[in-house]
Scaffold this active site. Structure first.
Site, PDB file in Angstrom:
ATOM      1  CG  HIS A  12      -0.265  -0.041   2.544  1.00 36.66           C
ATOM      2  ND1 HIS A  12      -0.719  -0.775   3.616  1.00 36.66           N
ATOM      3  CD2 HIS A  12       0.858   0.584   2.989  1.00 36.66           C
ATOM      4  CE1 HIS A  12       0.087  -0.594   4.649  1.00 36.66           C
ATOM      5  NE2 HIS A  12       1.043   0.231   4.297  1.00 36.66           N
ATOM      6  CG  HIS A  59       0.460   4.083   7.837  1.00 36.18           C
ATOM      7  ND1 HIS A  59      -0.533   3.333   7.267  1.00 36.18           N
ATOM      8  CD2 HIS A  59       1.618   3.426   7.558  1.00 36.18           C
ATOM      9  CE1 HIS A  59      -0.009   2.286   6.650  1.00 36.18           C
ATOM     10  NE2 HIS A  59       1.295   2.308   6.819  1.00 36.18           N
ATOM     11  CG  HIS A 194       8.105  -1.678   3.873  1.00 38.78           C
ATOM     12  ND1 HIS A 194       7.243  -2.695   4.194  1.00 38.78           N
ATOM     13  CD2 HIS A 194       7.418  -0.531   4.135  1.00 38.78           C
ATOM     14  CE1 HIS A 194       6.077  -2.183   4.595  1.00 38.78           C
ATOM     15  NE2 HIS A 194       6.169  -0.872   4.591  1.00 38.78           N
ATOM     16  CD  GLU A 241       2.880  -1.685   6.543  1.00 35.69           C
ATOM     17  OE1 GLU A 241       2.712  -0.535   6.951  1.00 35.69           O
ATOM     18  OE2 GLU A 241       3.105  -1.947   5.343  1.00 35.69           O
TER      19      GLU A 241
HETATM   20  C1  DHB Z   1       6.250   3.181   2.213  1.00 33.09           C
HETATM   21  C2  DHB Z   1       5.674   1.936   2.517  1.00 33.09           C
HETATM   22  C3  DHB Z   1       4.600   1.857   3.414  1.00 33.09           C
HETATM   23  O1  DHB Z   1       4.002   0.681   3.772  1.00 33.09           O
HETATM   24  C4  DHB Z   1       4.067   3.001   3.983  1.00 33.09           C
HETATM   25  O2  DHB Z   1       3.001   2.881   4.793  1.00 33.09           O
HETATM   26  C5  DHB Z   1       4.647   4.234   3.716  1.00 33.09           C
HETATM   27  C6  DHB Z   1       5.732   4.331   2.830  1.00 33.09           C
HETATM   28  C7  DHB Z   1       7.379   3.304   1.240  1.00 33.09           C
HETATM   29  O3  DHB Z   1       7.983   2.304   0.840  1.00 33.09           O
HETATM   30  O4  DHB Z   1       7.674   4.434   0.830  1.00 33.09           O
HETATM   31 FE    FE Z   2       2.578   0.989   5.493  1.00 29.04          FE
END
Ligand code: DHB
Ligand code: FE
Length: 279
Positions: A12, A59, A194, A241
């Protein structure tokens, strides 16, 4: 009776919203990613859901560190999109809710010992709206009602993988007990690996992600054995996540069919996984 037609799990990343707002879908950076959703559109045309239950993580838009429920269920008639600070425009029409279904779900979950927070007003952020837009990119109006379920993956302690999977199972039982002939799709958003900050910013773990994409289909219980600390070590601090994928998978029951699968690195800082599963 209501029944589950299947589940989609997807990343997302806010940059997707920027790409949509600027019409960059056919640019070299984006084309492969957006093309990965064509089989999802074909699948949606086949299964024709009336409603989508969306497991996502807020978030910092609707909840902040001062008050952060572990599990929150939307019980509103409509949900407006808001930008929690990425600079994305007001680009989405409000999402229609179904309060009768939400209260049925909440009753069932509390009876099942999931003490959820009910939200009769709820703003939804990129983690809800962008995946909806990836599923229905050209819709003049959203063709489905939505039920948001927010899982805390922002402020520790987070719910465990095992608990999120069990939440999904309880949601599945509640859907099957709803006395209306509804076709319900499940959407789980976030991940895969990530990390956005700290010395490991930009961390991606392809080997771990591909293992998760395999296990979540055929042996999700194996993934529930990871602690959140282990998930963070393996997948980065935002890689946790994966919890939303586990909740979505829990709804589907023991055995599923994999309809479609993609893994694309990177989108922004994220390994963008995509799965379509049918019960
Ligand atoms: C990114 C990924 C995320 O899941 C998020 O909530 C905000 C930013 C990213 O990779 O930039
Ligand atoms: Fe996220």
């Amino acid at each position: 009776m209501a029944h589950v037609v299947g589940a989609v799990t997807t990343a997302h990343v806010p940059a997707i919203g920027n790409a949509i707002a600027k019409g960059l879908q056919n640019e070299p950076y984006w084309k492969t990613f957006f093309d990965g959703f064509a089989p999802v559109h074909t699948w949606l045309e086949r299964v024709r859901p009336d409603m989508v239950v969306v497991f996502y993580n807020d978030h910092g838009l609707n909840f902040f560190l001062d008050k952060l429920p572990t599990f929150a269920v939307g019980a509103a008639g409509e949900y407006r999109y808001g930008d929690e600070g990425w600079g994305l425009p007001e680009m989405f029409a409000p999402f229609m809710g179904d309060p009768a279904f939400s209260w049925h779900l909440t009753e069932a979950l509390v009876r099942d010992e999931f003490d959820v927070t009910t939200c009769q007003e709820m703003l939804v952020d990129h983690a809800f709206a962008l995946p909806m837009s990836l599923l229905w990119p050209n819709a003049a109006a959203w063709p489905v009602k939505t039920i948001p379920i927010s899982i805390n993956t922002v402020q520790h302690p987070l719910p465990s993988a095992k608990r999120c999977f069990a939440l999904g199972r309880a949601v599945g039982r509640a859907i099957q007990a709803f006395p209306a002939d509804l076709r319900v799709a499940i959407l789980g958003t976030g991940g895969l690996s990530h990390q956005l900050d700290g010395t490991r910013a930009g961390f991606i773990n392809k080997e771990f992600d591909l293992m998760c994409m395999e296990k979540i289909v055929y042996d999700p219980v194996a993934l529930t054995r990871f602690s959140n600390l282990e998930l963070i070590e393996q997948a980065g601090s935002q890689g946790v996540e994966l919890l939303m994928w586990l909740a979505a998978r829990g709804v589907l029951g023991d055995s599923v069919t994999k309809v479609h699968s993609r893994y694309h690195i990177p989108i922004s800082n994220t390994a963008a996984g995509l799965l379509v599963l049918e019960p």
